[in-house]
Design an enzyme around this catalytic site. Structure first.
Site, PDB file in Angstrom:
ATOM      1  N   GLY A   8     -25.374 -10.965  23.315  1.00 17.77           N
ATOM      2  CA  GLY A   8     -25.803  -9.940  22.376  1.00 17.77           C
ATOM      3  C   GLY A   8     -27.157  -9.369  22.732  1.00 17.77           C
ATOM      4  O   GLY A   8     -27.923  -8.964  21.849  1.00 17.77           O
ATOM      5  N   GLU A  38     -21.957  -1.346  31.154  1.00 18.47           N
ATOM      6  CA  GLU A  38     -21.428  -1.022  32.484  1.00 18.47           C
ATOM      7  C   GLU A  38     -22.337  -1.509  33.606  1.00 18.47           C
ATOM      8  O   GLU A  38     -21.865  -1.820  34.706  1.00 18.47           O
ATOM      9  CB  GLU A  38     -21.229   0.496  32.609  1.00 18.47           C
ATOM     10  N   PHE A 126     -35.241 -17.915  11.952  1.00 21.99           N
ATOM     11  CA  PHE A 126     -36.077 -18.580  12.950  1.00 21.99           C
ATOM     12  C   PHE A 126     -37.568 -18.369  12.718  1.00 21.99           C
ATOM     13  O   PHE A 126     -38.382 -18.836  13.509  1.00 21.99           O
ATOM     14  CB  PHE A 126     -35.703 -18.095  14.354  1.00 21.99           C
ATOM     15  N   HIS A 153     -33.038  -6.682   3.427  1.00 22.98           N
ATOM     16  CA  HIS A 153     -32.861  -6.534   4.868  1.00 22.98           C
ATOM     17  C   HIS A 153     -32.563  -5.078   5.225  1.00 22.98           C
ATOM     18  O   HIS A 153     -32.255  -4.260   4.364  1.00 22.98           O
ATOM     19  CB  HIS A 153     -31.724  -7.424   5.378  1.00 22.98           C
ATOM     20  N   LYS A 157     -27.447  -4.731   8.503  1.00 25.06           N
ATOM     21  CA  LYS A 157     -27.054  -6.134   8.407  1.00 25.06           C
ATOM     22  C   LYS A 157     -25.642  -6.231   7.856  1.00 25.06           C
ATOM     23  O   LYS A 157     -25.301  -5.557   6.868  1.00 25.06           O
ATOM     24  CB  LYS A 157     -28.035  -6.897   7.513  1.00 25.06           C
ATOM     25  N   THR A 164     -30.276 -16.824   5.045  1.00 25.48           N
ATOM     26  CA  THR A 164     -31.509 -17.427   4.520  1.00 25.48           C
ATOM     27  C   THR A 164     -31.414 -17.623   3.018  1.00 25.48           C
ATOM     28  O   THR A 164     -31.805 -18.672   2.489  1.00 25.48           O
ATOM     29  CB  THR A 164     -32.718 -16.539   4.854  1.00 25.48           C
TER      30      THR A 164
END
Length: 263
Positions: A8, A38, A126, A153, A157, A164
């Site tokens: 990702g 690509e 994190f 957020h 999202k 969280t």
């Protein structure tokens, strides 16, 4: 040196994680994964023009081509689950920031990691400050059982409530148990006005452009209130925790859920 791959890498979090790995003297970026890019090398992408790192379109080819210790994943829930399972099956330690895993999925991944003795980390957030916010909220719930969670957020999202917010609610529940709040005869004139319900506490999700990741845990008691809030203004705020996770999973023999468990 810990050899790292990033799945990702074209997304906002994945791109930030890729830069972190490239800048960290303890890590070597050995590959990145995206099914539709690509270009065959990161050097062909302007923001990574300095990096000679192969790009893979499928994970099977990637593990046959390179040797990796850690798999960082910031994709989407369905893809992240399959990626995490694949990483564990191939002896690569996952560090996953994608949220939206089901309880059943987490249980299956934990059992697989135990059978393979391969450590990993799945964390709803994190940011170290966010982890402290969750821990402080759990402690406060012993004395302020009436609480509501408001999480905010960016509008891209995919999951609501956020991982969280769910993790915070779980930690509060462990401290206070189930507790019904508000008037027992409360009625909503508009369905959903009071938000989602988790063990008696309400969770409200806000999605707006311009936001990154924010959460407010609001407690109320007789004659006083307490608000615990955390704000991530930039995605770089998550990278201290991602780097810590990459180091810590090298010592683990099973999947751990939540950054607080390795701090």
């Amino acid at each position: 040196m810990i050899k790292v791959v990033v799945a990702g890498f074209k997304g906002k979090m994945g791109s930030t994680a890729t830069k972190m790995v490239l800048d960290n003297e303890n890590f070597t970026l050995v590959g990145v994964l995206d099914p539709i890019v690509e270009q065959k090398n990161l050097s062909g992408i302007p923001e990574f023009s300095f990096a000679d790192v192969p790009i893979f379109n499928d994970k099977e080819t990637m593990v046959q081509t390179i040797d990796a210790d850690v798999w960082i994943d910031f994709t989407i829930p369905d893809v992240a689950y399959e990626n995490t399972r694949f990483a564990l099956e191939n002896g690569i330690r996952p560090v996953v920031g994608t949220t939206g895993f089901s309880e059943e999925g987490l249980k299956e991944l934990t059992e697989l990691s135990l059978s393979n003795k391969t450590g990993g980390l799945i964390a709803p957030n994190f940011a170290v400050g966010a982890v402290l916010m969750m821990q402080f909220s759990a402690k406060a719930a012993r004395y302020f059982p009436d609480v509501e969670i408001i999480e905010l957020h960016h509008d891209n999202k995919l999951d609501a409530p956020s991982g969280t917010a769910i993790k915070t609610a779980e930690m509060i529940f462990e401290e206070r148990g189930e507790h019904r709040q508000g008037h027992p005869d409360e009625k909503e004139s508009l369905a959903g006005a009071r938000g989602a319900d988790y063990k008696g506490m309400k969770i409200h999700s806000v999605r707006l452009p311009g936001l990154v990741a924010h959460q407010q845990v609001q407690f109320g008691s007789i004659g006083e209130g307490l608000t615990i809030r955390h704000d991530s203004y930039d995605r770089s705020s998550f990278m201290t925790g991602v780097a810590l996770g990459c180091n810590k999973v090298m010592e683990l023999e099973k999947i751990v859920y939540g950054l607080e468990n390795i701090l």
